[in-house]
Motif scaffolding. Sequence first.
Motif, PDB file in Angstrom:
ATOM      1  N   LEU A 160      38.402  39.375  43.183  1.00  0.00           N
ATOM      2  CA  LEU A 160      38.495  40.761  42.739  1.00  0.00           C
ATOM      3  C   LEU A 160      38.538  40.829  41.217  1.00  0.00           C
ATOM      4  O   LEU A 160      39.212  40.031  40.553  1.00  0.00           O
ATOM      5  CB  LEU A 160      39.748  41.418  43.320  1.00  0.00           C
ATOM      6  CG  LEU A 160      39.818  41.538  44.855  1.00  0.00           C
ATOM      7  CD1 LEU A 160      41.166  42.115  45.281  1.00  0.00           C
ATOM      8  CD2 LEU A 160      38.692  42.417  45.364  1.00  0.00           C
ATOM      9  N   THR A 161      37.792  41.811  40.689  1.00  0.00           N
ATOM     10  CA  THR A 161      37.838  42.029  39.237  1.00  0.00           C
ATOM     11  C   THR A 161      39.110  42.774  38.871  1.00  0.00           C
ATOM     12  O   THR A 161      39.835  43.301  39.733  1.00  0.00           O
ATOM     13  CB  THR A 161      36.610  42.834  38.794  1.00  0.00           C
ATOM     14  OG1 THR A 161      36.661  44.132  39.427  1.00  0.00           O
ATOM     15  CG2 THR A 161      35.317  42.132  39.218  1.00  0.00           C
ATOM     16  N   ARG A 162      39.384  42.825  37.566  1.00  0.00           N
ATOM     17  CA  ARG A 162      40.588  43.514  37.094  1.00  0.00           C
ATOM     18  C   ARG A 162      40.534  44.997  37.423  1.00  0.00           C
ATOM     19  O   ARG A 162      41.536  45.593  37.838  1.00  0.00           O
ATOM     20  CB  ARG A 162      40.716  43.320  35.569  1.00  0.00           C
ATOM     21  CG  ARG A 162      41.941  43.968  34.962  1.00  0.00           C
ATOM     22  CD  ARG A 162      43.225  43.390  35.539  1.00  0.00           C
ATOM     23  NE  ARG A 162      44.412  44.010  34.962  1.00  0.00           N
ATOM     24  CZ  ARG A 162      45.645  43.798  35.407  1.00  0.00           C
ATOM     25  NH1 ARG A 162      45.836  42.971  36.446  1.00  0.00           N
ATOM     26  NH2 ARG A 162      46.677  44.386  34.838  1.00  0.00           N
ATOM     27  N   ALA A 163      39.345  45.595  37.306  1.00  0.00           N
ATOM     28  CA  ALA A 163      39.197  47.022  37.599  1.00  0.00           C
ATOM     29  C   ALA A 163      39.432  47.285  39.084  1.00  0.00           C
ATOM     30  O   ALA A 163      40.074  48.284  39.454  1.00  0.00           O
ATOM     31  CB  ALA A 163      37.799  47.484  37.188  1.00  0.00           C
ATOM     32  N   GLU A 164      38.941  46.406  39.930  1.00  0.00           N
ATOM     33  CA  GLU A 164      39.133  46.588  41.367  1.00  0.00           C
ATOM     34  C   GLU A 164      40.606  46.442  41.738  1.00  0.00           C
ATOM     35  O   GLU A 164      41.124  47.202  42.580  1.00  0.00           O
ATOM     36  CB  GLU A 164      38.295  45.553  42.136  1.00  0.00           C
ATOM     37  CG  GLU A 164      36.792  45.797  42.043  1.00  0.00           C
ATOM     38  CD  GLU A 164      35.979  44.673  42.638  1.00  0.00           C
ATOM     39  OE1 GLU A 164      34.800  44.896  42.954  1.00  0.00           O
ATOM     40  OE2 GLU A 164      36.531  43.563  42.792  1.00  0.00           O
ATOM     41  N   GLN A 165      41.295  45.514  41.090  1.00  0.00           N
ATOM     42  CA  GLN A 165      42.726  45.366  41.367  1.00  0.00           C
ATOM     43  C   GLN A 165      43.508  46.603  40.962  1.00  0.00           C
ATOM     44  O   GLN A 165      44.396  47.063  41.674  1.00  0.00           O
ATOM     45  CB  GLN A 165      43.247  44.121  40.642  1.00  0.00           C
ATOM     46  CG  GLN A 165      42.680  42.811  41.173  1.00  0.00           C
ATOM     47  CD  GLN A 165      43.148  41.610  40.381  1.00  0.00           C
ATOM     48  OE1 GLN A 165      43.801  41.761  39.338  1.00  0.00           O
ATOM     49  NE2 GLN A 165      42.818  40.410  40.853  1.00  0.00           N
ATOM     50  N   LEU A 166      43.171  47.154  39.765  1.00  0.00           N
ATOM     51  CA  LEU A 166      43.861  48.364  39.302  1.00  0.00           C
ATOM     52  C   LEU A 166      43.598  49.546  40.221  1.00  0.00           C
ATOM     53  O   LEU A 166      44.508  50.349  40.487  1.00  0.00           O
ATOM     54  CB  LEU A 166      43.424  48.692  37.867  1.00  0.00           C
ATOM     55  CG  LEU A 166      43.854  47.680  36.796  1.00  0.00           C
ATOM     56  CD1 LEU A 166      43.263  48.058  35.437  1.00  0.00           C
ATOM     57  CD2 LEU A 166      45.386  47.603  36.707  1.00  0.00           C
ATOM     58  N   ALA A 167      42.368  49.665  40.723  1.00  0.00           N
ATOM     59  CA  ALA A 167      42.035  50.770  41.625  1.00  0.00           C
ATOM     60  C   ALA A 167      42.815  50.648  42.925  1.00  0.00           C
ATOM     61  O   ALA A 167      43.287  51.654  43.480  1.00  0.00           O
ATOM     62  CB  ALA A 167      40.526  50.779  41.900  1.00  0.00           C
ATOM     63  N   LEU A 168      42.976  49.430  43.429  1.00  0.00           N
ATOM     64  CA  LEU A 168      43.745  49.237  44.658  1.00  0.00           C
ATOM     65  C   LEU A 168      45.221  49.581  44.440  1.00  0.00           C
ATOM     66  O   LEU A 168      45.877  50.169  45.312  1.00  0.00           O
ATOM     67  CB  LEU A 168      43.593  47.792  45.142  1.00  0.00           C
ATOM     68  CG  LEU A 168      42.232  47.413  45.720  1.00  0.00           C
ATOM     69  CD1 LEU A 168      42.186  45.931  46.024  1.00  0.00           C
ATOM     70  CD2 LEU A 168      41.950  48.217  46.980  1.00  0.00           C
TER      71      LEU A 168
END
Length: 599
Positions: free
Chosen positions: A214-222
């Motif tokens: 997972l990218t950093r942006a995907e982690q933040l969105a989750l």
Amino acid sequence: MLGFITLAALVILAAGYFAYSLALRGALQETARRGDNTLQLATTSLRGKMERFEHLPQFLAEHALIKSIAQSPKDAGVVARTNAYLKSTQQLLGASDIYFMDASGVTRAASNFDSEISFVGGDFGFRPYFTEAIKGGLGRYFALGTTSGKRGYYFGAPVIAEGAVAGVLVIKIDLDSVEQDWIGSDDALIVTDADGIIFFSSRDEWRYTALAQLTRAEQLALIKSRRYGAVPLSGFPLKARQEVAGQTLLTVQDGHSYLALIHYMTEADWTIRVMLDAAPAKRQALLVAVMMMLTLGLGMTALAAVLQHRARLQERITLQQTARNQLEARVKERTSELATVNEQLGAEVNERRLAEKNLRQAQADLVQAAKLAALGQMSAALSHEFNQPLGAARTYADNANVLIERGRHDEARGNLDRILSLIDRMTSISRRLHSFARAPGQKLGHVSVAEAVEAASEIAQLRLRSAEVTLEVSLPDNLPLVVAGPVRLQQVLVNLLTNAADAAETAQDRRIHISAQSVGTGVYLHIRDHGDGVPPGLTERIFDPFFSTKGVGKGLGLGLSISYNIIKDFGGILRVEPAEGGGAVFVIELRASETGGAA
């Protein structure tokens, strides 16, 4: 020879690798075809579960009570009635939860209002299903419940009050039942979201793992959407990925390989994968490769054996040349011995010629004996042919004398006419004596079965009376004409009736039945008695010449043989069958006349 062995080993290994590749490709394609059915069933069950509730939020949002709470979200009476309505609706529909959120995202009424994990008062405005529905659209989202901690799929619909969106009605459904149906299957099934995270799986160890980093942006969105709450997400235990024949092979850390088939669900932005165990396909491919290598190994071994054989053959040729020289010397020695043997063979040939001459003489004697036997059969047959009409003529003559004494001259004249008819029949029989030497030359005509039965019954009447036998005749009125000779057909019927009378004479039931039926293009005529019948072992011999089941002096055994050949001349069949209840049934199969006329 060492070079040949090395070359053979290389060829066998190359062929084995090539056979393994082709067999693995075919086996994986066959596995993929089987997996397509599993994938389609899994997709259908998941989609069916979701489609069942997809349009219900919009329908419930139009309810007057929902619109009332949207206008008065703090009215205790309206809230109480809405809670009760949502609870009954949730129980009726089988949904996990149903709740109403006001425009700020705060839950005002819920079906679980009276439970320990009630949604009432909870702020779920951060959920995407709320943000999409509050804008007037249909919200859809999958996540772990922040309150319940259970997985669920959320459907959100806007609640319109006074022309504006005043809140959102949400239905949460539980998809765990679908996953439970997958557990225990031979194939592994997983469902991933748009980020590649597995949230449904038939294998517990794969649940909440990510197929890709997972990218950093995907982690933040989750984290922002709280889709998986505080559940830790780990990486999928993928060891290797391989493309074979257009198919994806995934190897996990425990060494198992799986064939992955993928289906994308557009409406939920999910990807369903069925993970098929590739071990059987690999074993099958390995078996094919081993068989190929063994076959080539046997072929190479055979080739080596042929080469070795040729070398030995060359040595043998040399030895044979030496032996041939020795044989030539020995042949000269044996020549004189062979001359003596030839003389002995000449003497044996002369003896064989004499034996052959004697054999031919014996064959000629046998032919003469056969002619004499045929002459005896002809004489016996002639005697049998004349006995019946002579007996009938004697009967008619006796009856005529009685009738003349009683003054019944017309009836006596009828008997005299019958005697003349029998004399004509004997004349016809004498003209047919040549039938014993060659095939009958009489022309066949169209004969009435009823008339033939009537004439035969009159001829055999004396024998029937002497045996105290009752004759029962049952013939249909619409029987067609048959192809036969009238005199010879009467002769067959008289013979069969006489034999039936002999069989019924000693029986308790002294009846003889004559019946007929039209079958297809022919007529079947049945003559049945209630005697002892024909033993099963003799049914095939009953029509042989000189064969009889009667006692000595009671017949020559020619009647049935003659009758059989007469019916055969008509193009029909005469056969015997055991009768139900005892006795025998003689069946005459005759061809129907092509004229189609009825008697």
